[in-house]
Scaffold this active site. Structure first.
Site, PDB file in Angstrom:
ATOM      1  N   THR A  44      -1.077  -0.694  -3.829  1.00 40.26           N
ATOM      2  CA  THR A  44      -1.506  -1.298  -5.091  1.00 40.26           C
ATOM      3  C   THR A  44      -2.696  -0.574  -5.699  1.00 40.26           C
ATOM      4  O   THR A  44      -2.975  -0.717  -6.885  1.00 40.26           O
ATOM      5  CB  THR A  44      -1.841  -2.791  -4.854  1.00 40.26           C
ATOM      6  N   LYS A  45      -3.410   0.222  -4.898  1.00 39.05           N
ATOM      7  CA  LYS A  45      -4.608   0.904  -5.387  1.00 39.05           C
ATOM      8  C   LYS A  45      -4.299   1.996  -6.411  1.00 39.05           C
ATOM      9  O   LYS A  45      -5.194   2.431  -7.124  1.00 39.05           O
ATOM     10  CB  LYS A  45      -5.395   1.492  -4.218  1.00 39.05           C
ATOM     11  N   ASP A  46      -3.032   2.425  -6.494  1.00 37.01           N
ATOM     12  CA  ASP A  46      -2.658   3.383  -7.542  1.00 37.01           C
ATOM     13  C   ASP A  46      -3.020   2.839  -8.921  1.00 37.01           C
ATOM     14  O   ASP A  46      -3.415   3.582  -9.817  1.00 37.01           O
ATOM     15  CB  ASP A  46      -1.149   3.640  -7.513  1.00 37.01           C
ATOM     16  N   ALA A  49      -6.864   3.179  -9.564  1.00 33.89           N
ATOM     17  CA  ALA A  49      -7.284   4.580  -9.634  1.00 33.89           C
ATOM     18  C   ALA A  49      -6.949   5.165 -10.996  1.00 33.89           C
ATOM     19  O   ALA A  49      -7.798   5.791 -11.652  1.00 33.89           O
ATOM     20  CB  ALA A  49      -6.625   5.390  -8.526  1.00 33.89           C
TER      21      ALA A  49
END
Length: 345
Positions: A44-46, A49
Site C-alpha cells: 500500500t505504500k506505493d 510514495a
C-alpha cells in the site's frame, strides 16, 4: 491499447478485493480483503510514495539530481526507491535493525543507500531511524525528507484513492473497516473518506502488543510501560504519529506476535493468499473484535492486507524462525502439525 502503461507507476492503485471464505467461516458477516500487494511495489505504500513525491515536484521542491530521504520499516522504502528510479532521484533510507536482510537487499537492488539503526531505542534518541533520517536530510544538499509519520499527504493519498476504491468496490455497503496502524495514513485516509460517505461505518485500528497507540486512543496519554520489543514489522509505534487521526477511529484492537504469525500462515493455507505479517495481524484483529462485538450477516467487513508474503519467507513463513520464537510449540489452536515438513529417508 488496453492495459498498457508508460511506466510501472501507472499500475499503482485500483487494487482488487477478494472475499474470504474459510478463515472467517465462523463470522456471519461478509468479509473482504483488499489486496494491496497488487500494487507494483507489492504494498500500500506505493500510494503515498507517488503522491508525496509528485506533490513535492508540483511545489518545485524536487529538481534534477534531488535526493529523497525517508524512515522506513521496508515497504515505504521499496515504494520510494521504485518511484525515484522512474523520476530520476537518488534515494537514502534509514531502517531499523528489525528489518530482515532480504528486505535490505531488496532496497539496495533498487538503488537505495541504506542506514541500519537500532530499533529498541527511544524515538528521540539520535541513533533512532527517525533521527538518523532527519539528520541525513539536513546534511544532504538538494534533498527532501518524506517524513511519512508526520506528513498530512500520507493521509491524503489514501483519502484520494484507497477510501474511494473501497466505497465503490462494496457499492457503499461497507459497515466495518479494519487496518493495521503504523504511520496511520492508510487507516486515517480511508476512514476520513468513508466516514464522510457514511458516519456509521465502524473504523477499527489494529495495534501491536508492545505499542502505545491503543492505550493513547483510550486515555489520551502515552503509557511508556506498554512499550516492549515485538516482531511484527511496520505496525505499532513508540511515538504518536500525526498521520494517525485518532478521532476517525472507533476502536483499537491489540494483537500479539504469535497469533498474528499463525493467522498469516493460516490465510496462505486456507485462502491461498500469501500476505505479509500484518495480513495475519489485521485478520487476528477481526477475530478478537468478533468475540466481543456482534457481527451479523448484513455486515460487510473490509480488511486491508498491506503487503505480500514474499518479504517474510525467512520470518513468519519460516519453520526455523517460528521455532526460534517458541511459536511452534505454543500455538493454542494446535496448527503446528500443519506447518511441519516431512523428510523422506
Amino acid at each position: 491499447m488496453s492495459n498498457v502503461y508508460d511506466n510501472i507507476l501507472g499500475l499503482i492503485g485500483h487494487t482488487p478485493m477478494v472475499k474470504l471464505n474459510t478463515v472467517t467461516k465462523d463470522i456471519p458477516a461478509t468479509v473482504y480483503a483488499k489486496l494491496e500487494s497488487y500494487n507494483p511495489g507489492h504494498s500500500t505504500k506505493d500510494r503515498i510514495a507517488l503522491h508525496i513525491i509528485e506533490n513535492a515536484e508540483k511545489k518545485g521542491l524536487l529538481k534534477e539530481d534531488s535526493v529523497v530521504v525517508e524512515t522506513t520499516s521496508g515497504n515505504t522504502g521499496f515504494s520510494i526507491a521504485m518511484v525515484c528510479i522512474i523520476k530520476g532521484y537518488k534515494c537514502i533510507l534509514a531502517v531499523s535493525d528489525k528489518t530482515k536482510p532480504e528486505k535490505i537487499a531488496y532496497l539496495k537492488a533498487l538503488g537505495a543507500t541504506v542506514y541500519i539503526c537500532p530499533a529498541n531505542v527511544p524515538a528521540d534518541d539520535p541513533r533512532s531511524y527517525y533521527e538518523v533520517a532527519k539528520r541525513i536530510a539536513q546534511e544532504t544538499p538538494n534533498s527532501i525528507y518524506i517524513n511519512q509519520y508526520f506528513n498530512e499527504l500520507n493521509i491524503d493519498a489514501h483519502y484520494q484513492t484507497t477510501g474511494p476504491e473501497i466505497w465503490e468496490q462494496t457499492q457503499g455497503k461497507i459497515t466495518h473497516l479494519f487496518a493495521c496502524t503504523g504511520t496511520g495514513g492508510t487507516l486515517s485516509g480511508s476512514a476520513k473518506y468513508l466516514k464522510e460517505k457514511n458516519p456509521d461505518i465502524k473504523i477499527i485500528g489494529v495495534d501491536a502488543d508492545g505499542s502505545i497507540l491503543k492505550s493513547y486512543h483510550e486515555t489520551g496519554e502515552i503509557h511508556k510501560e506498554d512499550v516492549h520489543p515485538y516482531q511484527i514489522e511496520g505496525m505499532g509505534k513508540n511515538l504518536i504519529p500525526a498521520a494517525l487521526l485518532f478521532d476517525k477511529v472507533d476502536e483499537f484492537v491489540r494483537v500479539n506476535d504469535e497469533m498474528s504469525a499463525y493467522r498469516t500462515r493460516e490465510i496462505a493455507l486456507k485462502e491461498a493468499i500469501m500476505g505479509g505479517y500484518t495480513t495475519g495481524a489485521v485478520t487476528q484483529g477481526l477475530m478478537q473484535y468478533a468475540q466481543s462485538h456482534e457481527l451479523t450477516e448484513n455486515d460487510v467487513v473490509v480488511l486491508i492486507y498491506p503487503d505480500h508474503g514474499s518479504r517474510y519467507i525467512t520470518k513468519v513463513y519460516s519453520d526455523k524462525w517460528m521455532a526460534e520464537q517458541g511459536f511452534v510449540n505454543n500455538c493454542v489452536h494446535n496448527y503446528d502439525e500443519v506447518f511441519k515438513t516431512e523428510f523422506i529417508k
